[in-house]
Design a protein around this motif. Structure first.
Motif, short mmCIF file in Angstrom:
data_model
loop_
_atom_site.label_atom_id
_atom_site.label_comp_id
_atom_site.label_asym_id
_atom_site.label_seq_id
_atom_site.Cartn_x
_atom_site.Cartn_y
_atom_site.Cartn_z
N TYR A 134 12.59 32.12 86.60
CA TYR A 134 12.58 32.38 88.04
C TYR A 134 11.15 32.67 88.46
N GLU A 137 9.31 33.58 95.51
CA GLU A 137 8.70 32.80 96.58
C GLU A 137 7.64 33.65 97.28
N MET A 148 16.99 38.37 93.39
CA MET A 148 17.16 38.00 91.99
C MET A 148 17.05 39.21 91.08
N ARG A 168 8.47 30.53 84.72
CA ARG A 168 9.00 29.26 85.21
C ARG A 168 8.16 28.13 84.64
N GLU B 137 17.17 30.61 95.91
CA GLU B 137 17.73 31.25 94.72
C GLU B 137 19.19 31.59 94.98
N LEU B 138 20.01 31.64 93.96
CA LEU B 138 21.44 31.92 94.10
C LEU B 138 22.01 31.14 95.29
N MET B 148 11.65 32.25 103.21
CA MET B 148 10.93 30.99 103.29
C MET B 148 11.21 30.26 104.60
#
Lengths: 284, 284
Positions: A134, A137, A148, A168, B137-138, B148
């Motif tokens: 992961y 961002e 997360m 990542r 994510e998820l 974002m």
């Protein structure tokens, strides 16, 4: 009960509220910063305030308070709560956006809580972490997005670990709330260069490490870090904390390493000298 | 002023608040769902409620309200605000977590706002979108993390566009708040299978499209979608909205395509028949 601050008002923390239309609740759009006080002195405050304003600029949150105003609010809060050792969080949100998507005039929130740093025992023993693919961002922004990290807590517990290391495409970045360092077998102190939040403890540590050791700031591979002699995390609440296991791999001798121990001593000294220089001006 | 709901209380929206210690403000940890009402009837409510409980389970938010309780709150809110056409948002947060990281008993919030769906003119003209390399994510969870999407709004405006299409490693996923469909030159209706939020409009559209067209749910490449005959987005607020330009590429003839137009007509018919079947029971 602690006193908090919301948009010009100091309030007991259970009365410190935001309307549910705030963009932090609607869209997770907010930034924050977090620093410690010791003997009611905010540690490395200038660095934290600079980072806070940097995050705000990157997220285009405006208008911003003046730095001098923010500083005055922080000192008032410290004086009201008189906690001595504490953590102070400053949050700046996207505001009460009419259509719940575009940031408007930000809401400013400050919270203060008692804080205890890790014990010497915990330091010696170190912690186990798991790794997870992961990358945060907008990683250079201290945003409130810990989706997360919080979600992974179950996985962390199930592995009998205490935290999770992100990587990542093989490249290590950071922990959800801390930076990562490794000490190579040749004694070099190495920390990832990219896709990270620029920690204030990380910044200070790079300065003091460079006085005694060879330091490298560059990409680090997840397999490389598992072969390190020592691994540790840095954060405001933890200072330095050894990582003695990553997944099933024991790091070095499985306890706090010599260089990590030396760096913690040097960091504590830096902290002391910062505080000593500021003991006089703050009085209640 | 609209009436909102917070943890058992109906309140004017400016009095609907959460303490700043809530995990949505502290860590961006919350889920939500969003549906429309038409003539005070909540459209496809069962689907939205199922998705809401699915997101809550994936995020391990508990205890949850009973579905019947949530339904009763929704109908009370509709009756209080009497908006007719509206959007209702249900938010469930990680609660007032003492150490600001682990979810505790959730806070439940409902908000209702007037809502106008896109005009026929806007439909015919379609919209321009930009593309951006990113994946939520998820992604199967309807979380509040729009960091974002909100952050990209400046880039969207600078490109004189109206939205942004996410892709990663070449694979198209979705818009920040909508799913994406393409109509291939051979008339097949295609939508990405992975890394998406399962939209309710997307689900309904797949059902009605399958009655008249060949439908494929599979990975879609960003270069493939740019060669499509038609592209459109689906969402609760927009139903179907043609995408007539992606970056510098004009899609098809640069206006709403025939199959998209047909599918919108079929969707409106589905909506009508849903509402007709429910006109009697809801009375004020």
């Amino acid at each position: 009960m602690m006193i908090s601050y919301v948009n010009g008002q100091f309030l007991p923390e259970d009365q410190a509220t935001l309307q549910v239309g705030d963009l932090s609740i609607q869209r997770g759009y907010a930034i924050f910063d977090y620093f410690r006080t010791v003997d009611n002195i905010p540690l490395f405050l200038d660095d934290y305030i600079d980072r806070f304003f940097g995050s705000a600029a990157l997220m285009r949150l405006e208008p911003l308070p003046l730095k001098s105003e923010l500083r005055a609010i922080i000192y008032s809060l410290i004086q009201k709560n008189k906690l001595g050792e504490s953590g102070i969080k400053i949050i700046l949100t996207g505001g009460y956006s009419p259509e719940s998507y575009e940031p408007v005039s930000p809401n400013l929130v400050l919270l203060q809580q008692p804080l205890v740093t890790p014990s010497a025992d915990r330091f010696r023993q170190g912690i186990k972490v798991i790794s997870h693919e992961y990358r945060r961002e907008l990683s250079s922004v201290k945003s409130i997005n810990y989706l997360m990290g919080v979600w992974l807590q179950d996985k962390v517990r199930a592995a009998d670990a205490q935290d999770v290391l992100y990587y990542r495409d093989g490249e290590v970045s950071e922990f959800p709330r801390a930076n990562v360092f490794m000490v190579a077998k040749d004694g070099k102190v190495i920390t990832p260069s990219d896709h990270i939040l620029g920690g204030i403890t990380r910044k200070k540590l790079l300065e003091i490490a460079a006085l005694k050791f060879e330091v490298e700031v560059r990409p680090v591979h997840i397999e490389e870090i598992k072969t390190a002699a020592e691994v540790f995390m840095t954060s405001t609440t933890k200072r330095l904390l050894p990582v003695t296991r990553i997944d099933e791999t024991v790091i070095g001798h499985g306890r706090a390493g010599d260089i990590t121990t030396q760096l913690l001593a040097d960091f504590l000294q830096l902290e002391e000298s910062y505080l000593r220089a500021r003991k006089v001006p703050v009085e209640f």
